[in-house]
Design a protein around this motif. Sequence first.
Motif, PDB file in Angstrom:
ATOM      1  N   VAL A 191      35.612  42.282 -22.060  1.00 26.89           N
ATOM      2  CA  VAL A 191      36.438  41.698 -23.122  1.00 26.89           C
ATOM      3  C   VAL A 191      37.009  40.353 -22.689  1.00 26.89           C
ATOM      4  N   GLN A 245      34.364  37.624 -22.944  1.00 31.82           N
ATOM      5  CA  GLN A 245      34.103  37.240 -24.331  1.00 31.82           C
ATOM      6  C   GLN A 245      35.269  36.452 -24.915  1.00 31.82           C
ATOM      7  N   ARG A 246      36.483  36.863 -24.578  1.00 30.40           N
ATOM      8  CA  ARG A 246      37.660  36.183 -25.127  1.00 30.40           C
ATOM      9  C   ARG A 246      37.761  34.761 -24.611  1.00 30.40           C
ATOM     10  N   ARG A 257      35.413  32.605 -26.504  1.00 31.57           N
ATOM     11  CA  ARG A 257      35.858  32.314 -27.861  1.00 31.57           C
ATOM     12  C   ARG A 257      37.045  31.347 -27.879  1.00 31.57           C
ATOM     13  N   ILE A 287      42.927  42.127 -30.379  1.00 33.23           N
ATOM     14  CA  ILE A 287      41.491  42.395 -30.343  1.00 33.23           C
ATOM     15  C   ILE A 287      41.226  43.789 -30.904  1.00 33.23           C
ATOM     16  N   LEU A 338      38.377  46.471 -30.990  1.00 40.07           N
ATOM     17  CA  LEU A 338      37.168  46.735 -30.222  1.00 40.07           C
ATOM     18  C   LEU A 338      36.211  47.649 -30.985  1.00 40.07           C
ATOM     19  N   TYR A 384      40.879  40.224 -34.139  1.00 38.78           N
ATOM     20  CA  TYR A 384      39.519  39.721 -33.934  1.00 38.78           C
ATOM     21  C   TYR A 384      38.637  40.863 -33.459  1.00 38.78           C
ATOM     22  N   GLN A 385      37.450  40.892 -34.002  1.00 40.39           N
ATOM     23  CA  GLN A 385      36.493  41.913 -33.621  1.00 40.39           C
ATOM     24  C   GLN A 385      35.738  41.474 -32.371  1.00 40.39           C
ATOM     25  N   LEU A 386      35.711  42.373 -31.412  1.00 46.39           N
ATOM     26  CA  LEU A 386      34.907  42.143 -30.211  1.00 46.39           C
ATOM     27  C   LEU A 386      34.083  43.390 -29.945  1.00 46.39           C
ATOM     28  N   GLU A 387      32.849  43.195 -29.588  1.00 54.71           N
ATOM     29  CA  GLU A 387      31.981  44.314 -29.254  1.00 54.71           C
ATOM     30  C   GLU A 387      31.867  44.449 -27.746  1.00 54.71           C
TER      31      GLU A 387
END
Length: 654
Positions: free
Chosen positions: A472, A475-476, A479, A606, A608, A650-653
């Motif tokens: 995470v 990815q953050r 972004r 976030i 998830l 915010y969507q995070l995969e």
Amino acid sequence: MVEVQGTVGGGPAFTVHRAPGSKVRDTARWGPAVGALGVVFGDIGTSPIYTLKSVFDPGDPHPMRVDADAVYGVVSLVFWSVTIIVTVTYVLLAMRADNDGEGGIMALITLVRRWGAGHGRRLVAVLSALGIFGAALFFGDSMITPAISVLSAVEGVKVVQPALGGFVVPITVAIIVALFLVQRWGTGAVGRMFGPIMIVWFVTVAACGIAGIARRPGILAALSPLYAGRFLAGHFGAAFFALAAIVLAVTGAEALYADMGHFGRRSITRAWLVLVFPACTLSYLGQGALILADPDRASSPFFLLAPSWARLPVVLLACAATVIAAQAVITGAYSVASQAARLGYLPRLRITHTSASRPGRIYVPWVNWLLLVAVLTLVFAFRSSGALAYAFGMAVTGTITITTLLFFFLARARWHVPRWLIVVGAAPLLTVDLLFLAANVTKFAHGGWVPLLIAAVVFVVLTTWQRGREIVAAQRIRREGPLHRFVDRLVAGSPPTASVPGTAIYLDRDKHTAPLALRAMVEHAHVRHEHIVILALEVRPVPRVPESERLVVEHLGPDHDRIAHVTARYGYLETPDVPKALAGVDPAATDGPLDLDGASYFLSTIELSAGPARTMMRWRKRLFIATSYLAADAAGYFGLPRDRTVVLAYQLEV
């Protein structure tokens, strides 16, 4: 936002300057030691209740015969096991390895990471993983200790009145529930309440031991290591299986280390050497003398050592002392959980600091209630201390062995102790640890699997959170992008934005990346507030931060762009209050006064979800997402006005 719930400590709990001849220093020196008696030594201090009873338990899968050779050998093994493992390994060695005053296996992991960089990344990673498993075993210990300690004491009523045996479990449950309910008062208050009780306990234990020794003074010969060595060499099979019960004498050693942040190394060392160790030794010797005189009394030598008129008071005192035994591992579990969160193995937990003088004294509600449920489950499942004893040793020996290994690696990496001295010191200590560990493996089918199962579950949770957090974070960062570059583009009008009146406060992780909420307002809504403050909060390892050091203001772009970065610093005992902190900002530093009465606060959160990327196995992704719900509420924690706080998700995969 940088959110650090730090703890520091070390040294005595009080620093008092006095003129020669004053008694103030003595009070300050011994006050914390008395408090430590009320929290730290309950576990190891109540081990005499059930250790020898478990060794000679006829229901043991490998029963020990009761004769003179066995009694002398077992008592000698108990004494030297406590001396080697507790006094040498923990008190003299491991407790010198502290992380800003904090002890325990999580502190060792931190130090191994910090000082092991030059010894190979793979080795450090393996040792860290081993340490995490040791911490997971300690959580198993924290669940078993309250159950076995309180059960063993309440079972004393059967010695006084056998007809009361049916009340053992209900009384145990009531005591355990009451113990967990008072945790929110803090370990300092608990220590002050229980400390005097433990003094009475250790004096009573010692007095009963002395009375037993007086009837058979020859038992003092068991203090010689020759008896332990002779028993191991001449009756290795019996001695080996006996080690699985003898290890109960050292339960609480890891809690003693983990609780170092609550009371300090000197206070714990002083209490151990002056009172706890001598009292326990006298009790074991007295019980050995009693068994030599009457082998039938091996069924409950601790309570039968007391005169018949004193047995009921001793049972009641034992109940109070075993409550304190549970307290030792509960506070240790708080410390381990707090350190695990700081190291990134758990999410941010709600932690309450309960002392202005000892920063390590904390209360963690989520851990408290989890332990309560687990302890009650064990009580109802096993229903006797004898049944739980088989499970207890596995958690203890595993943690002790890992602690010893990590300490000697740290001794080489940090203090540059010569290799030959490391070998000379580590070889005998690890041999003892591994003997105990091997002996407890033989009890696997009889309950030893319980702490291993608990440890496996906790280990998976800790390592899954660490791995998911890394995914995470990466990815953050991608972004968010660099903060200064984003501000330069914003000032240059790329992308074009409309300026709206008012002040916007964006909370961010640090001053290096752009808040996701700010990026969304600019890139999607194409608006910006006329006054923007990007705020990072820093919790420092001190009780309180002076107001003069509270704020650090930094311009991010050209003059008069009305965009500023503010770092607000707090002590660990202070509750962050963002609006109040910003009220102290110098208007000149932010290109004009901030409209705090109408300011809007923006948080980035976030959400998830499990994605198709092969970052983790699917079940671990779901576990990571479930664990994220344990994190404390950020808006409430930082004192933000609910009606003016905007949370952008915010969507995070993963």
